[in-house]
Design an enzyme around this catalytic site. Structure first.
Site, PDB file in Angstrom:
ATOM      1  N   ASP A  61      -0.080   1.590   8.307  1.00 37.98           N
ATOM      2  CA  ASP A  61      -0.580   0.690   9.362  1.00 37.98           C
ATOM      3  C   ASP A  61       0.327   0.657  10.602  1.00 37.98           C
ATOM      4  OD1 ASP A  61      -2.474   0.097   7.451  1.00 37.98           O
ATOM      5  OD2 ASP A  61      -1.559  -1.798   6.858  1.00 37.98           O
ATOM      6  N   ASP A 102       5.626  -5.062   5.928  1.00 40.68           N
ATOM      7  CA  ASP A 102       6.268  -6.345   6.256  1.00 40.68           C
ATOM      8  C   ASP A 102       6.200  -7.344   5.102  1.00 40.68           C
ATOM      9  OD1 ASP A 102       3.546  -6.617   6.606  1.00 40.68           O
ATOM     10  OD2 ASP A 102       3.703  -7.902   8.368  1.00 40.68           O
ATOM     11  N   HIS A 134     -21.624  15.327  22.639  1.00 42.26           N
ATOM     12  CA  HIS A 134     -21.156  14.556  21.489  1.00 42.26           C
ATOM     13  C   HIS A 134     -20.363  13.345  21.985  1.00 42.26           C
ATOM     14  CE1 HIS A 134     -17.716  17.357  22.216  1.00 42.26           C
ATOM     15  NE2 HIS A 134     -17.148  16.179  22.331  1.00 42.26           N
ATOM     16  N   ARG A 170      19.076  10.960  -4.402  1.00 42.94           N
ATOM     17  CA  ARG A 170      20.059  12.045  -4.214  1.00 42.94           C
ATOM     18  C   ARG A 170      21.294  11.554  -3.455  1.00 42.94           C
ATOM     19  NH1 ARG A 170      16.741  17.458  -4.604  1.00 42.94           N
ATOM     20  NH2 ARG A 170      16.087  17.042  -6.743  1.00 42.94           N
ATOM     21  N   ARG A 214     -24.355   7.832  14.216  1.00 36.87           N
ATOM     22  CA  ARG A 214     -23.992   7.825  12.800  1.00 36.87           C
ATOM     23  C   ARG A 214     -22.581   7.258  12.643  1.00 36.87           C
ATOM     24  NH1 ARG A 214     -28.810   8.972  12.077  1.00 36.87           N
ATOM     25  NH2 ARG A 214     -29.567  10.848  11.015  1.00 36.87           N
ATOM     26  N   GLY A 223      -9.364  13.153  21.060  1.00 38.50           N
ATOM     27  CA  GLY A 223     -10.197  13.182  22.269  1.00 38.50           C
ATOM     28  C   GLY A 223     -11.395  12.253  22.205  1.00 38.50           C
ATOM     29  N   ALA A 224     -11.240  11.135  21.496  1.00 39.70           N
ATOM     30  CA  ALA A 224     -12.362  10.187  21.392  1.00 39.70           C
ATOM     31  C   ALA A 224     -12.652   9.551  22.750  1.00 39.70           C
ATOM     32  CB  ALA A 224     -12.020   9.104  20.372  1.00 39.70           C
ATOM     33  N   THR A 240       4.469   2.245   5.620  1.00 40.87           N
ATOM     34  CA  THR A 240       3.073   1.778   5.662  1.00 40.87           C
ATOM     35  C   THR A 240       2.310   2.589   6.694  1.00 40.87           C
ATOM     36  OG1 THR A 240       1.592  -0.012   6.318  1.00 40.87           O
ATOM     37  CG2 THR A 240       3.831  -0.157   7.168  1.00 40.87           C
ATOM     38  N   ARG A 257       0.584  -4.814  -5.605  1.00 43.45           N
ATOM     39  CA  ARG A 257       0.635  -6.067  -4.841  1.00 43.45           C
ATOM     40  C   ARG A 257       0.858  -7.147  -5.903  1.00 43.45           C
ATOM     41  NH1 ARG A 257      -0.910  -4.060   0.291  1.00 43.45           N
ATOM     42  NH2 ARG A 257      -2.669  -2.645   0.183  1.00 43.45           N
ATOM     43  N   CYS A 258       1.985  -7.829  -5.803  1.00 44.85           N
ATOM     44  CA  CYS A 258       2.411  -8.733  -6.881  1.00 44.85           C
ATOM     45  C   CYS A 258       2.499 -10.168  -6.360  1.00 44.85           C
ATOM     46  CB  CYS A 258       3.769  -8.259  -7.405  1.00 44.85           C
ATOM     47  SG  CYS A 258       4.569  -9.416  -8.494  1.00 44.85           S
ATOM     48  N   SER A 265       6.409  -6.604   1.928  1.00 46.06           N
ATOM     49  CA  SER A 265       7.504  -6.184   1.035  1.00 46.06           C
ATOM     50  C   SER A 265       8.856  -6.621   1.604  1.00 46.06           C
ATOM     51  CB  SER A 265       7.480  -4.661   0.870  1.00 46.06           C
ATOM     52  OG  SER A 265       6.216  -4.259   0.415  1.00 46.06           O
ATOM     53  N   GLY A 273      -5.843   0.396   8.806  1.00 46.51           N
ATOM     54  CA  GLY A 273      -4.808  -0.223   9.630  1.00 46.51           C
ATOM     55  C   GLY A 273      -4.686  -1.725   9.419  1.00 46.51           C
ATOM     56  N   ARG A 274      -5.533  -2.255   8.549  1.00 48.90           N
ATOM     57  CA  ARG A 274      -5.572  -3.707   8.321  1.00 48.90           C
ATOM     58  C   ARG A 274      -5.754  -4.425   9.671  1.00 48.90           C
ATOM     59  NH1 ARG A 274      -3.013  -6.717   3.545  1.00 48.90           N
ATOM     60  NH2 ARG A 274      -2.289  -4.665   3.005  1.00 48.90           N
ATOM     61  N   GLY A 306       0.841  -1.205   0.000  1.00 44.85           N
ATOM     62  CA  GLY A 306       0.000   0.000   0.000  1.00 44.85           C
ATOM     63  C   GLY A 306       0.869   1.245   0.000  1.00 44.85           C
ATOM     64  N   ASP A 355       2.613  -1.380  11.451  1.00 43.98           N
ATOM     65  CA  ASP A 355       2.555  -2.716  12.053  1.00 43.98           C
ATOM     66  C   ASP A 355       3.887  -3.456  11.979  1.00 43.98           C
ATOM     67  OD1 ASP A 355       2.527  -2.961   9.321  1.00 43.98           O
ATOM     68  OD2 ASP A 355       0.820  -4.310   9.204  1.00 43.98           O
TER      69      ASP A 355
HETATM   70  P1  ADP Z   1       3.029  -4.468   2.684  1.00 39.54           P
HETATM   71  O1  ADP Z   1       4.400  -4.498   2.129  1.00 39.54           O
HETATM   72  O2  ADP Z   1       2.487  -3.085   2.836  1.00 39.54           O
HETATM   73  O3  ADP Z   1       2.888  -5.310   3.938  1.00 39.54           O
HETATM   74  P2  ADP Z   1       1.764  -6.596   1.158  1.00 39.54           P
HETATM   75  O4  ADP Z   1       1.626  -7.531   2.312  1.00 39.54           O
HETATM   76  O5  ADP Z   1       0.630  -6.514   0.188  1.00 39.54           O
HETATM   77  O6  ADP Z   1       2.022  -5.099   1.606  1.00 39.54           O
HETATM   78  O7  ADP Z   1       3.091  -7.012   0.368  1.00 39.54           O
HETATM   79  C1  ADP Z   1       3.515  -6.264  -0.744  1.00 39.54           C
HETATM   80  C2  ADP Z   1       4.130  -7.182  -1.752  1.00 39.54           C
HETATM   81  O8  ADP Z   1       5.294  -7.810  -1.203  1.00 39.54           O
HETATM   82  C3  ADP Z   1       3.256  -8.331  -2.206  1.00 39.54           C
HETATM   83  O9  ADP Z   1       2.317  -7.954  -3.179  1.00 39.54           O
HETATM   84  C4  ADP Z   1       4.293  -9.271  -2.779  1.00 39.54           C
HETATM   85  O10 ADP Z   1       4.712  -8.853  -4.058  1.00 39.54           O
HETATM   86  C5  ADP Z   1       5.458  -9.094  -1.805  1.00 39.54           C
HETATM   87  N1  ADP Z   1       5.388 -10.125  -0.773  1.00 39.54           N
HETATM   88  C6  ADP Z   1       4.553 -10.210   0.283  1.00 39.54           C
HETATM   89  N2  ADP Z   1       4.758 -11.331   0.985  1.00 39.54           N
HETATM   90  C7  ADP Z   1       5.740 -12.013   0.348  1.00 39.54           C
HETATM   91  C8  ADP Z   1       6.408 -13.263   0.553  1.00 39.54           C
HETATM   92  N3  ADP Z   1       6.084 -14.051   1.574  1.00 39.54           N
HETATM   93  N4  ADP Z   1       7.367 -13.611  -0.319  1.00 39.54           N
HETATM   94  C9  ADP Z   1       7.712 -12.825  -1.356  1.00 39.54           C
HETATM   95  N5  ADP Z   1       7.118 -11.642  -1.615  1.00 39.54           N
HETATM   96  C10 ADP Z   1       6.157 -11.227  -0.779  1.00 39.54           C
HETATM   97  O1  F6P Z   2      -1.688  -1.456   4.226  1.00 38.72           O
HETATM   98  C1  F6P Z   2      -2.282  -0.205   4.006  1.00 38.72           C
HETATM   99  C2  F6P Z   2      -3.777  -0.351   3.826  1.00 38.72           C
HETATM  100  O2  F6P Z   2      -4.316   0.922   3.534  1.00 38.72           O
HETATM  101  C3  F6P Z   2      -4.532  -0.991   4.994  1.00 38.72           C
HETATM  102  O3  F6P Z   2      -4.738  -0.084   6.044  1.00 38.72           O
HETATM  103  C4  F6P Z   2      -5.785  -1.451   4.315  1.00 38.72           C
HETATM  104  O4  F6P Z   2      -6.387  -2.533   5.001  1.00 38.72           O
HETATM  105  C5  F6P Z   2      -5.271  -1.893   2.957  1.00 38.72           C
HETATM  106  O5  F6P Z   2      -4.045  -1.210   2.738  1.00 38.72           O
HETATM  107  C6  F6P Z   2      -6.196  -1.628   1.822  1.00 38.72           C
HETATM  108  O6  F6P Z   2      -5.627  -2.178   0.691  1.00 38.72           O
HETATM  109  P1  F6P Z   2      -6.119  -1.938  -0.804  1.00 38.72           P
HETATM  110  O7  F6P Z   2      -5.405  -0.716  -1.297  1.00 38.72           O
HETATM  111  O8  F6P Z   2      -5.683  -3.154  -1.503  1.00 38.72           O
HETATM  112  O9  F6P Z   2      -7.599  -1.742  -0.740  1.00 38.72           O
END
Ligand code: ADP
Ligand code: F6P
Length: 319
Positions: free
Chosen positions: A127, A103, A215, A25, A243, A185-186, A125, A72-73, A105, A170-171, A11, A129
């Protein structure tokens, strides 16, 4: 080392452009050729690379998104995909790769390193995380964006005497919800890392109303569910019109904060210096206001934790 490359993956996150700029650079400063890989690992597998000059990263430090684009590959998760990625790097005589992403990536980077590629990861990211770093690039900006939206929602919540549930991204991580919740302040923050007592939350709303509150803001991390699953229950239990809003993708865009620009600039520059120093399979970490690099295997094996202090403080402050 003569030639390096940089890519963004997963993302997108505000500050990724600032990190690419710092890599390019710094590379040029040390007389390296620097290549940009488009669309993350997909571009590496499909040969989408271009040499970047000093002006190719002009006017981007302030921009959200990533001009190299991201993807995302799934193929990267296969042995065939890794082989193709390694071949591209060899064909282009690239000796070092900087991967900016989360993570997932980093797992791709780890596999490239196992194939003999020199690789450095930069956490990017919203998130937040990745346990090895206090902040990933983009988190601070996303929190600020969420706060800005929540300030606006609070205005209308007060005017109409309502409860407003705000769903944030935040996934599986509750970091954006926790930080944006405290800073806006939630009254209550619902995150996947902690059990939710909806009864208690509703009691708190009722007590607040008895004390004259006009509120209520409740922040919901997406990892816990949809705001739609909560608003009817809360309205029924409290008798207060409720809401909901899903802040959605606005949290991923926009100009990076000063903090994210600094973090990205330092991490980008230091990642290149790590490559020059002959380091590989390392990732940049920001811990206790200091920058350091850590083994990616070690970083990925650290158990995920939420900021316990922040959670404790949230329950004292949100009344
Ligand atoms: P993020 O890097 O934000 O956690 P993703 O989990 O979607 O996002 O991972 C991004 C990309 O990293 C994936 O689309 C894939 O190309 C590569 N990737 C993720 N997990 C693996 C893995 N276990 N082995 C190799 N490549 C991975
Ligand atoms: O990892 C960043 C993030 O925005 C998460 O918070 C969310 O769950 C996800 O990506 C959404 O992914 P996509 O862009 O594939 O809808």
């Amino acid at each position: 080392m003569k030639r390096i490359a940089v890519l963004t993956s997963g993302g997108d996150a505000p500050g990724m452009n600032a990190a690419i700029r710092a890599v390019v650079r710094t590379g040029l400063f040390y007389d390296l050729d620097v290549y940009g890989v488009y669309k993350g690992y997909k571009g590496l597998i499909e040969n989408e690379l271009e040499q970047l000059g000093v002006f190719s990263v002009a006017d981007i430090i302030q921009r959200g998104g990533t001009f190299l684009q991201t993807a995302r590959c799934l193929e990267m998760k296969t042995d065939e995909g890794i082989k193709k990625a390694v071949k591209t790097l060899k064909d282009y005589k690239i000796e070092g790769l900087v991967v900016i992403g989360g993570d997932g990536s980093f797992r791709g980077a780890q596999k490239l390193s196992q194939q003999g590629i020199n690789v450095i990861g930069i956490p990017g990211t919203i998130d937040n995380d990745i346990t090895c770093t206090d902040n990933a690039i983009g988190f601070d900006t996303a929190v600020n964006t969420a706060i800005d939206a929540m300030n606006k929602i609070r205005d209308t919540s007060s005017s109409h005497n309502r409860v407003n549930v705000v769903q944030v991204m935040g996934r599986h991580s509750g970091y954006i919800a926790l930080y944006a919740g405290i800073a806006s302040g939630a009254e209550s923050i619902i995150i996947p890392e902690k059990p939710t007592d909806l009864e208690e939350i509703c009691k708190k709303i009722i007590h607040g109303r008895e004390r004259g509150k006009i509120h209520n803001l409740i922040v919901l991390a997406e990892g816990v569910g949809e705001y739609r699953d909560y608003i009817d229950i809360i309205e029924k239990k409290t008798g207060v019109t409720t809401r909901g809003t899903n802040l959605g993708y606005i949290q991923r865009g926009g100009a990076p904060s000063a903090f994210d620009r600094m973090l990205a600039s330092k991490m980008g520059a230091m990642a290149v210096e790590c490559l020059i120093a002959g380091k590989t399979n390392r990732c940049m970490c920001y811990q206790n206001a200091k920058m350091l690099d850590m083994d990616i295997d070690e970083a990925l094996s650290m158990p995920y934790t939420i900021d316990e202090d922040a959670y404790r403080i949230a329950s004292m402050l949100g009344i």
